[in-house]
Design an enzyme around this catalytic site. Sequence first.
Site, short mmCIF file in Angstrom:
data_model
loop_
_atom_site.label_atom_id
_atom_site.label_comp_id
_atom_site.label_asym_id
_atom_site.label_seq_id
_atom_site.Cartn_x
_atom_site.Cartn_y
_atom_site.Cartn_z
N ARG A 28 0.87 -1.19 0.00
CA ARG A 28 0.00 0.00 0.00
C ARG A 28 0.90 1.23 0.00
NH1 ARG A 28 -2.01 1.04 5.47
NH2 ARG A 28 -0.57 2.78 5.27
N HIS B 189 -3.30 4.71 4.66
CA HIS B 189 -4.46 3.79 4.70
C HIS B 189 -5.68 4.46 4.05
CE1 HIS B 189 -7.43 0.94 6.07
NE2 HIS B 189 -8.08 1.91 6.67
N TYR C 41 4.26 5.27 11.55
CA TYR C 41 4.48 3.85 11.84
C TYR C 41 5.31 3.10 10.79
CZ TYR C 41 0.29 3.52 8.84
OH TYR C 41 -0.60 3.63 7.81
C1 LIG Z 1 -15.19 -5.73 11.00
C2 LIG Z 1 -14.30 -4.53 10.98
N1 LIG Z 1 -13.43 -4.31 11.99
C3 LIG Z 1 -12.63 -3.23 11.96
C4 LIG Z 1 -12.69 -2.34 10.94
C5 LIG Z 1 -11.77 -1.11 10.93
N2 LIG Z 1 -10.83 -1.23 9.82
C6 LIG Z 1 -11.02 -0.59 8.66
S1 LIG Z 1 -9.84 -0.92 7.54
C7 LIG Z 1 -9.01 -1.92 8.62
C8 LIG Z 1 -7.73 -2.59 8.21
C9 LIG Z 1 -7.92 -3.50 7.06
O1 LIG Z 1 -6.69 -3.96 6.60
P1 LIG Z 1 -6.58 -4.94 5.38
O2 LIG Z 1 -7.63 -5.98 5.46
O3 LIG Z 1 -5.18 -5.40 5.30
O4 LIG Z 1 -6.96 -4.03 4.12
P2 LIG Z 1 -6.21 -2.76 3.53
O5 LIG Z 1 -6.82 -1.57 4.20
O6 LIG Z 1 -4.77 -2.91 3.79
O7 LIG Z 1 -6.54 -2.76 2.09
C10 LIG Z 1 -9.69 -2.00 9.83
C11 LIG Z 1 -9.23 -2.77 10.99
C12 LIG Z 1 -13.62 -2.59 9.91
N3 LIG Z 1 -13.76 -1.78 8.86
N4 LIG Z 1 -14.41 -3.68 9.94
#
Ligand SMILES: Cc1ncc(C[n+]2csc(CCOP(=O)(O)OP(=O)(O)O)c2C)c(N)n1
Length: 356
Positions: free
Chosen positions: A255, A259, A268
Amino acid sequence: MDGAAVDDVVQLVQPDGTPSDEGRYRRDLPPETLSWLYEQMVLTRELDVEFVNLQRQGELALYASCRGQEAAQVGTAACLRKTDWLFPAYRELGAFLTRGITPAQMSALWRGTWHGGLSFTEKCCAPFCVQIAANGLHAVGAAMAAQRLQEDSVTVAYMGDGASSEGDAHEALNVAAVFRAPCVFVVQNNQWAISVPATHQYAAESLAHRAAGYGMPAVRVDGNDVLACFTVMERAVQRARQGGGPTFIEAMTYRMAPHTTSDDPTRYRTAQDVEQWAARDPIDRYATYLDSVGVLTERLAERVAGRAGRLRAELRDAVVGAPDMDIADVFNTVYHEITPELARQRDQLLLELGKD
Ligand SMILES: Cc1ncc(C[n+]2csc(CCOP(=O)(O)OP(=O)(O)O)c2C)c(N)n1
Ligand SMILES: [Mg+2]
């Protein structure tokens, strides 16, 4: 999966643009397909830049950039049939674009003028799923429905490394394997889940190693190599379509951006880490390769640049000055027919807003 060992990372084009010696997945794609993949990746990158600009100019509430993940998204969406269903999370601009979702449709959610992208379903694409990993269950359910209807369509669940740690991911993977659902799990391991590094998501050697526990074949692929993503996905899709069941694909990528536009990744991760991945940029690498095989002509570059400009303008036109949504739709679209309780809440809100 035939020929794939989960310990390897399948790569067809190396970061310097030269072909690798990978023999199992090598595939001669016609020049039209090669140039189309290039075009889709460049358009994704350009549109992504415009999305970020619009957010910074206060036109969008939030945006989650897919910069650096263009190959993983375009490559895996490009080899599908139009009737195969996509179940994205929220960062899949490259997959949306390849599927034919318009900038106006994509931008409405980020501006808050419409929610979830319900119109995506016209193109066999589920709305955005911000609840990480929940879309895996939807994808498996849809795959099982196709199976029962004896359709030969395949579903694709896009997940992140972080999503793969959720209970929903476990349930989706297990049910898919047990019922041999025609579903492909595309896990983009972009090294981060907001500020949590991917290494905190698994104690196994890789995310793909987990698939063995579900009884599902897995393949790791260089997610910044569009040709590798295309061919690995093509094989997984074919397997699912022929009744062979699901496959777990772990696309190793990065990425490059924060985020979301609300995040500050300098808190971080190191600039050095980002630079190392920048040297593996999926578009630069593919452009070098295409140039070496005579596909990247000046004409192609001009055509793509022209399209990119038009697409960015289309997005800007759709966003700037777009009217607010009808707030009643928040309630009206929850179910096919609104329930009495939701109708009561809607009417109360409209009354409070003086909009009854
Ligand atoms: C069920 C749930 N828990 C927590 C969140 C908060 N949250 C949003 S994005 C994220 C991280 C996701 O990381 P990843 O799956 O690696 O996807 P990326 O953002 O790196 O594409 C979190 C914890 C959420 N959206 N849904
Ligand atoms: Mg991630």
